[in-house]
Write an enzyme that holds these catalytic residues in place. Sequence first.
Site, short mmCIF file in Angstrom:
data_model
loop_
_atom_site.label_atom_id
_atom_site.label_comp_id
_atom_site.label_asym_id
_atom_site.label_seq_id
_atom_site.Cartn_x
_atom_site.Cartn_y
_atom_site.Cartn_z
N ASP A 98 0.84 -1.19 0.00
CA ASP A 98 0.00 0.00 0.00
C ASP A 98 0.88 1.24 0.00
O ASP A 98 1.80 1.35 0.81
CB ASP A 98 -0.92 0.02 1.23
CG ASP A 98 -1.95 1.11 1.10
OD1 ASP A 98 -2.76 1.02 0.16
OD2 ASP A 98 -1.92 2.07 1.89
N ASP B 73 -25.56 -2.02 -32.51
CA ASP B 73 -25.41 -3.44 -32.84
C ASP B 73 -26.28 -3.78 -34.05
O ASP B 73 -27.07 -2.95 -34.51
CB ASP B 73 -25.75 -4.32 -31.62
CG ASP B 73 -24.87 -5.58 -31.59
OD1 ASP B 73 -24.64 -6.17 -32.66
OD2 ASP B 73 -24.42 -5.97 -30.49
N GLY C 243 -27.25 -1.10 -36.69
CA GLY C 243 -26.32 -0.90 -37.80
C GLY C 243 -25.21 -1.94 -37.76
O GLY C 243 -25.11 -2.72 -36.81
N ASP C 244 -24.39 -1.91 -38.81
CA ASP C 244 -23.27 -2.84 -38.90
C ASP C 244 -21.99 -2.01 -38.83
O ASP C 244 -21.78 -1.14 -39.68
CB ASP C 244 -23.37 -3.59 -40.24
CG ASP C 244 -22.24 -4.59 -40.43
OD1 ASP C 244 -21.18 -4.41 -39.79
OD2 ASP C 244 -22.41 -5.54 -41.23
N PHE C 245 -21.16 -2.25 -37.81
CA PHE C 245 -20.02 -1.34 -37.65
C PHE C 245 -18.96 -1.46 -38.75
O PHE C 245 -18.07 -0.64 -38.84
CB PHE C 245 -19.43 -1.33 -36.24
CG PHE C 245 -19.08 -2.64 -35.61
CD1 PHE C 245 -18.31 -3.59 -36.25
CD2 PHE C 245 -19.50 -2.90 -34.29
CE1 PHE C 245 -17.98 -4.78 -35.64
CE2 PHE C 245 -19.17 -4.10 -33.67
CZ PHE C 245 -18.41 -5.04 -34.35
N ARG D 174 -15.20 -7.12 -25.57
CA ARG D 174 -15.21 -8.49 -26.12
C ARG D 174 -15.47 -8.48 -27.63
O ARG D 174 -16.19 -9.31 -28.13
CB ARG D 174 -16.29 -9.35 -25.45
CG ARG D 174 -15.87 -9.85 -24.11
CD ARG D 174 -16.89 -10.84 -23.58
NE ARG D 174 -16.33 -12.18 -23.54
CZ ARG D 174 -16.97 -13.25 -23.93
NH1 ARG D 174 -18.17 -13.19 -24.44
NH2 ARG D 174 -16.39 -14.43 -23.83
C1 LIG Z 1 2.95 8.46 -5.70
C2 LIG Z 1 2.68 7.49 -6.80
C3 LIG Z 1 1.77 6.46 -6.64
N1 LIG Z 1 1.53 5.59 -7.65
C4 LIG Z 1 0.54 4.50 -7.51
C5 LIG Z 1 1.08 3.20 -6.93
C6 LIG Z 1 -0.17 2.50 -6.48
O1 LIG Z 1 -0.67 1.73 -7.58
C7 LIG Z 1 -1.15 3.63 -6.19
C8 LIG Z 1 -1.46 3.74 -4.72
O2 LIG Z 1 -2.58 3.00 -4.42
P1 LIG Z 1 -2.57 1.65 -3.59
O3 LIG Z 1 -3.84 1.63 -2.80
O4 LIG Z 1 -1.28 1.47 -2.85
O5 LIG Z 1 -2.60 0.52 -4.72
P2 LIG Z 1 -3.66 0.24 -5.85
O6 LIG Z 1 -5.04 0.65 -5.42
O7 LIG Z 1 -3.16 0.83 -7.14
O8 LIG Z 1 -3.61 -1.32 -5.98
P3 LIG Z 1 -3.98 -2.43 -4.84
O9 LIG Z 1 -4.72 -1.73 -3.71
O10 LIG Z 1 -4.85 -3.41 -5.56
O11 LIG Z 1 -2.68 -2.99 -4.41
O12 LIG Z 1 -0.49 4.84 -6.60
C9 LIG Z 1 2.20 5.70 -8.86
O13 LIG Z 1 1.98 4.91 -9.78
N2 LIG Z 1 3.13 6.69 -9.01
C10 LIG Z 1 3.40 7.61 -8.04
O14 LIG Z 1 4.26 8.49 -8.26
#
Ligand SMILES: Cc1cn([C@H]2C[C@H](O)[C@@H](COP(=O)(O)OP(=O)(O)OP(=O)(O)O)O2)c(=O)[nH]c1=O
Length: 680
Positions: free
Chosen positions: A88, A547, A572-574, A589
């Site tokens: 975290d 679609d 429509g048809d994309f 998907r």
């Molecule tokens: C300060 C900073 C943070 N971050 C990102 C890292 C983490 O992904 C995010 C902080 O949130 P987190 O809660 O630590 O992580 P997350 O929610 O991305 O993923 P998960 O909880 O599933 O582990 O911020 C950057 O990418 N660059 C930066 O400079």
Amino acid sequence: MVLNPVISKLAGKLVVLASASPRRLEILRNVGLRFEVVPSWFKETLDKSLFKAPHEYAVETAKQKALEVARRMPIKHLKTPDIVIGADTIVTVDGMILEKPVDKHDAYRMLSSLSGKEHSVYTGVAIVVCHEKENEEVDYQLIQFYEETKVKFADLSEDMLWEYINSGEPMDKAGGYGIQALGGMLVEYVHGDFLNVVGFPLNHFCKQLSLIYNHCTSSSDQKSESVHLSLNGTHPTSVLSQPTPNVPTQSSHGSSSIPKPSSASSSQTHHTHCSPSASPAHKVKRKGSDSEVSQSSWTLVNSLSKHTDGREAKLRDSENTTLPLISSSGQLIEHDVTEHEDSEPRKEDLERIGELIDGFKASKALFTAARLRVFDLLHRMPGLDAAQVAQEVKASVKGTECLLEACVSLGLLTSKERTYENTDLATSLLRSDACFSLHGYIQHCDDTLWPLFSHLESAVEEGHSQREKVVSNKPKDMLKDAFHNSQEAKLRFMNAMHCVAKVAGKSVATAFDLSRYKTACDLGGCTGAMACEFTKAHPGMSVMVFDLPAVVELSEHFHPLHSNNRVSFVAGDFFQDELPKADLYILARILHDLTDEKLHILLSKIADVCKPGCGLLLSEIFLDEDRSGPSRGLLQALSMSEGKQRSATEYSVLLKSHGFITAQIRHTDNLLDAMFCIKA
Ligand SMILES: Cc1cn([C@H]2C[C@H](O)[C@@H](COP(=O)(O)OP(=O)(O)OP(=O)(O)O)O2)c(=O)[nH]c1=O
């Protein structure tokens, strides 16, 4: 690996990253670590006021993320990981903890508080080492630590701030910035580990792994020693808590005890920043009933224990004797499992192979129970016995009893005194009228994919789909197959797509901040289920479902979507027709099923109608960059559709060739991943 022998020690272990952060995934993958990603469902809502210092909050959150996954996997994934890694990242300034901004104004608040100042970025990391024992107990060993990096921001003008916020980059990042991308331009200096700011302190992590593995591998029987130590409360703490000789100088942060915001940490020992210690063991026991996981003792109650017990018993028999295998010509082959090997096969290898061999039987048992509406019946009338179920579903008593018992062993039903009830899983996903029912998709698998996969050998030999062998008419396109058939077949196919969109829709729709987009167009949006999730997630957004006329005509069978006045349908048809104008295009998907030629036609058409700044949201299963998983994506490729499965990077490159720049990627841990791109 000379650079880091510890990474190679993890080879062959089931290492799990309990994080959805693409940055953490990339940092760990870049050093050659092989792991699975199982994002944590732990809600980051711990009460910050309970923590004496901000890093304690980050460490505790990391721990809860990792433990949630370690506890969930044996139940939901039917496997116990060897190691779960949680992390975290938080930013702290002026005594405040900044996490991810909830909206643009929050991002503004955060970034303006960082302007012109030095702040700290802390990443808390928890490594949960799981020791599975013979008697099915699992011991957890917890190692936790944190890293601090100081970052100084330049003075930010209002224009700079808003331009940066409008780039969309701040939204999924702690403190509202990404130092690794545009946010790097805001930074004057960094003191400490750069990767720690990006979300993962790699260097510190490797040092911790060395401590764990250098200790453990010195024992002749790593697992049993660890278990023994932990059960006696004398876990290798004494070894692990020795000061790390090479850790960075942040040791001046001093030691801190882990506060106890939740009961799960109540029995933890003290941890210091540089001298991490393993917590006393937390004994985990699987019992044979279906109930909650107890936080305080971390007692894991596994509703699938009957399945595990049964399977293990069978495998143990075969370890001592022979494994009966059936050859492709149907002959029984007596194969001595030890004959050609120097060492006895490992229990987990036999277990894995047993699962693979029996996989098709399990699928078909599920398909049959779903087709007979057993889960609907037991939802309406729980506690029926086999004879009563047989009577209701109009089947033989003997056959029904075998099916019900098999479903119990697969964790789909529970049985008590020979009467049956749905498990929570069956109630939420297998009932045909459940909100997140996969019943329609299961029917599609049984009707279409099952016969298709029975021709897999020819498909592999010939390199193309065997669809013509399983449908009476010739067209190869799945949608067209359905549309050459009866209305009922068309509705069944739409229902299958509807189920997947309903289950995955919320994860996809909420993966990114899309608040700047007011009109969206879901290309090939079928029943509108995905569109509906987008309108729920983004109150200011209207979504057109584009679609084929036949799909639009039948979409009204899928109520109550039509009561949502922000979802509209355009026929429509994309490939042929003009695309409706929108700020955001959704392709869920669609691309994996198209030939390269069709794919480029479609992307060119979208690029032509998109102005700069328009968004493109792609939702598919993203393969791992080394194409080693996930199995769901790779097995889907075996149906040999005209298209192919790709990794997120491959999709990014493809979209870039049509002028779309990838802004964010989300591995959702749901049925579909998501990528958000902006037209340059
Ligand atoms: C300060 C900073 C943070 N971050 C990102 C890292 C983490 O992904 C995010 C902080 O949130 P987190 O809660 O630590 O992580 P997350 O929610 O991305 O993923 P998960 O909880 O599933 O582990 O911020 C950057 O990418 N660059 C930066 O400079």
